[in-house]
Design an enzyme around this catalytic site. Structure first.
Site, short mmCIF file in Angstrom:
data_model
loop_
_atom_site.label_atom_id
_atom_site.label_comp_id
_atom_site.label_asym_id
_atom_site.label_seq_id
_atom_site.Cartn_x
_atom_site.Cartn_y
_atom_site.Cartn_z
N ARG A 1 3.37 58.07 -0.02
CA ARG A 1 3.28 59.65 -0.19
C ARG A 1 3.39 61.35 0.77
O ARG A 1 4.29 61.92 0.84
CB ARG A 1 3.26 59.78 -1.35
CG ARG A 1 3.58 58.41 -2.87
CD ARG A 1 3.26 58.74 -4.67
NE ARG A 1 1.31 58.67 -4.02
CZ ARG A 1 1.11 59.56 -5.03
NH1 ARG A 1 1.57 59.79 -5.83
NH2 ARG A 1 -0.24 59.33 -4.52
N ASN B 1 4.60 57.42 -7.00
CA ASN B 1 4.44 55.92 -7.08
C ASN B 1 4.64 55.09 -8.17
O ASN B 1 5.19 55.73 -8.81
CB ASN B 1 2.93 55.58 -7.00
CG ASN B 1 2.22 55.70 -5.89
OD1 ASN B 1 2.26 55.24 -4.94
ND2 ASN B 1 1.15 56.23 -6.25
#
Length: 94
Positions: free
Chosen positions: A22, A40
């Site tokens: 990320r 996520n």
């Protein structure tokens, strides 16, 4: 939005959680001048929504196919984009 701006979204599967995916995605997207969100998912995948110039979004999509060095991307699936891709800035959601 001008006609050269697109909104796209993907689910990235493989070893993509716990490897900085990320944070690298945020940095890459910001460098490309994109806006959007990445987070996520409960199934171990990562979801990313992005908006910006078509050429930049395509570069991000190519980056998603491999991600950062610690990741092992198995598959990148296009999904319908939501409004997260049009909010200001590019952020990783917890």
């Amino acid at each position: 939005m001008s006609s050269d701006r697109v909104v796209r979204a993907w689910v990235i599967r493989g070893r993509v959680q716990g490897v900085g995916f990320r944070w690298h995605a945020v940095r890459t997207a910001r460098e490309l001048g994109l806006v959007g969100r990445v987070w996520n998912r409960g199934d171990g995948s990562v979801e990313l929504h992005a908006s910006g110039p078509e050429a930049s979004v395509e570069l991000l999509e190519r980056w998603l196919a491999h991600g950062p060095a610690a990741a092992s991307v198995e598959r990148v699936e296009a999904v319908p984009p939501g409004t997260a891709a049009t909010e200001p800035g590019f952020k990783a959601l917890l």
